[in-house]
Design an enzyme around this catalytic site. Sequence first.
Site, PDB file in Angstrom:
ATOM      1  N   LYS A  89     -15.353 -13.321   7.187  1.00 45.98           N
ATOM      2  CA  LYS A  89     -14.849 -12.038   6.703  1.00 45.98           C
ATOM      3  C   LYS A  89     -15.955 -11.089   6.257  1.00 45.98           C
ATOM      4  CE  LYS A  89     -10.250 -13.728   5.443  1.00 45.98           C
ATOM      5  NZ  LYS A  89     -10.393 -15.031   6.094  1.00 45.98           N
ATOM      6  N   LYS A 124     -11.985 -15.117  -2.742  1.00 44.72           N
ATOM      7  CA  LYS A 124     -11.601 -15.981  -1.634  1.00 44.72           C
ATOM      8  C   LYS A 124     -12.828 -16.346  -0.818  1.00 44.72           C
ATOM      9  CE  LYS A 124     -10.033 -11.917   1.009  1.00 44.72           C
ATOM     10  NZ  LYS A 124      -8.840 -11.293   1.632  1.00 44.72           N
ATOM     11  N   GLN A 161     -12.816  -8.895  -3.970  1.00 45.20           N
ATOM     12  CA  GLN A 161     -12.195  -7.624  -3.599  1.00 45.20           C
ATOM     13  C   GLN A 161     -11.255  -7.176  -4.711  1.00 45.20           C
ATOM     14  OE1 GLN A 161     -10.551  -9.113   0.295  1.00 45.20           O
ATOM     15  NE2 GLN A 161     -11.375  -7.170   1.048  1.00 45.20           N
ATOM     16  N   PRO A 162     -11.222  -5.870  -5.016  1.00 49.45           N
ATOM     17  CA  PRO A 162     -10.234  -5.382  -5.985  1.00 49.45           C
ATOM     18  C   PRO A 162      -8.824  -5.620  -5.462  1.00 49.45           C
ATOM     19  CG  PRO A 162     -11.305  -3.557  -4.844  1.00 49.45           C
ATOM     20  CD  PRO A 162     -12.054  -4.791  -4.469  1.00 49.45           C
ATOM     21  N   ARG A 203       0.151 -19.962   3.349  1.00 51.36           N
ATOM     22  CA  ARG A 203       1.152 -19.662   2.327  1.00 51.36           C
ATOM     23  C   ARG A 203       2.423 -19.127   2.985  1.00 51.36           C
ATOM     24  NH1 ARG A 203      -1.127 -20.044  -2.646  1.00 51.36           N
ATOM     25  NH2 ARG A 203      -3.410 -19.869  -2.739  1.00 51.36           N
ATOM     26  N   ARG A 242      -4.604  -7.940  15.561  1.00 53.43           N
ATOM     27  CA  ARG A 242      -3.670  -7.570  14.490  1.00 53.43           C
ATOM     28  C   ARG A 242      -4.470  -6.982  13.346  1.00 53.43           C
ATOM     29  NH1 ARG A 242      -0.884 -12.253  11.408  1.00 53.43           N
ATOM     30  NH2 ARG A 242      -2.270 -11.626   9.718  1.00 53.43           N
ATOM     31  N   GLU A 257      -7.535  -6.881   6.485  1.00 51.13           N
ATOM     32  CA  GLU A 257      -8.175  -7.804   7.427  1.00 51.13           C
ATOM     33  C   GLU A 257      -7.941  -7.303   8.847  1.00 51.13           C
ATOM     34  OE1 GLU A 257      -7.843 -11.992   7.161  1.00 51.13           O
ATOM     35  OE2 GLU A 257      -7.598 -12.028   4.991  1.00 51.13           O
ATOM     36  N   GLU A 259      -7.530  -9.201  12.367  1.00 54.55           N
ATOM     37  CA  GLU A 259      -7.338 -10.551  12.885  1.00 54.55           C
ATOM     38  C   GLU A 259      -7.499 -10.561  14.405  1.00 54.55           C
ATOM     39  OE1 GLU A 259      -6.771 -13.240  11.148  1.00 54.55           O
ATOM     40  OE2 GLU A 259      -5.822 -12.703   9.251  1.00 54.55           O
TER      41      GLU A 259
END
Length: 287
Positions: A89, A124, A161-162, A203, A242, A257, A259
């Site tokens: 990322k 993350k 990240q905020p 998740r 995506r 993000e 993807e």
Amino acid sequence: MTRSAIFVGCAALPEGDGDEAAVLPALADLGFTVSWAAWDSAADFASADIVVLRAAWDYPERREEFLSWCEDVPGLSNPAAVVRWNTDKAYLGELLDAGVPAVPVEIVPPGEKPRWPKKPFVVKPSVGAGGRGAARFSSAGADAEQHLRALHDEGRTGLVQPYQSSVDTQGEIAVTYFGGVYSHAFTKFAPLESSMDTSGLYREERLAAAVPAPEVRAVAEDALDAACGLLGILRAELLYARVDLVRGDDGRPLVLELELTEPSLGFRHADAGAPLRFASAVRQQLA
């Protein structure tokens, strides 16, 4: 002419999560036989006309092994070079540098410390999938430091990240492209506090069909163009893409993000033409 395609899953989900069910008959209509195999199985991937990454969601724990496998597979979609760039990322920083509106990100390698945001934030791993290893914190302190330290102790780079509060009320919107052309969109609600799927790989999410606002679609297009520019490829060379976006505090859309590796494409929440568009894009990759 009959052609063969292999859809790629993983050991826990060797045939994906069922989202591609409508794609298989659409491909059959175009003369494709489709089978599924886990990426680390003994399947003969080289024998297929095209190999499509779909549910290889266990790669973060074995990224280098996964990338080596990608580089050895002829006919891989998306290509191995795209996968290498997109599975870390840190690419978000490159998109920001290219002028794409995106959620700010600080990359924190092992041994370094971040500048903790003044507002709630997320920590993350830079190599991760399905929300695994991601956690939200209301402020800097021992809990956030411990979480980042745990990532570092595993040799993993962290991202800070905020937190975008719109996720709680509006969720994310996923804008999907096949062969570089817009196909459909859907919303995703996947709170970081939600439980993991039975596979343990992602998740649980609530998805729903959506129509992106013009300004959302414009940012998604900019993100895809910028990524292709950074990679030195044409949009048409991407079988699928995506772009996940959220609203910032000022209401403007921001890329969360991009993807390009193994995103769920939301066929179960798309119009009936989406599987047909995907099948056509698969065929186009072989033209």
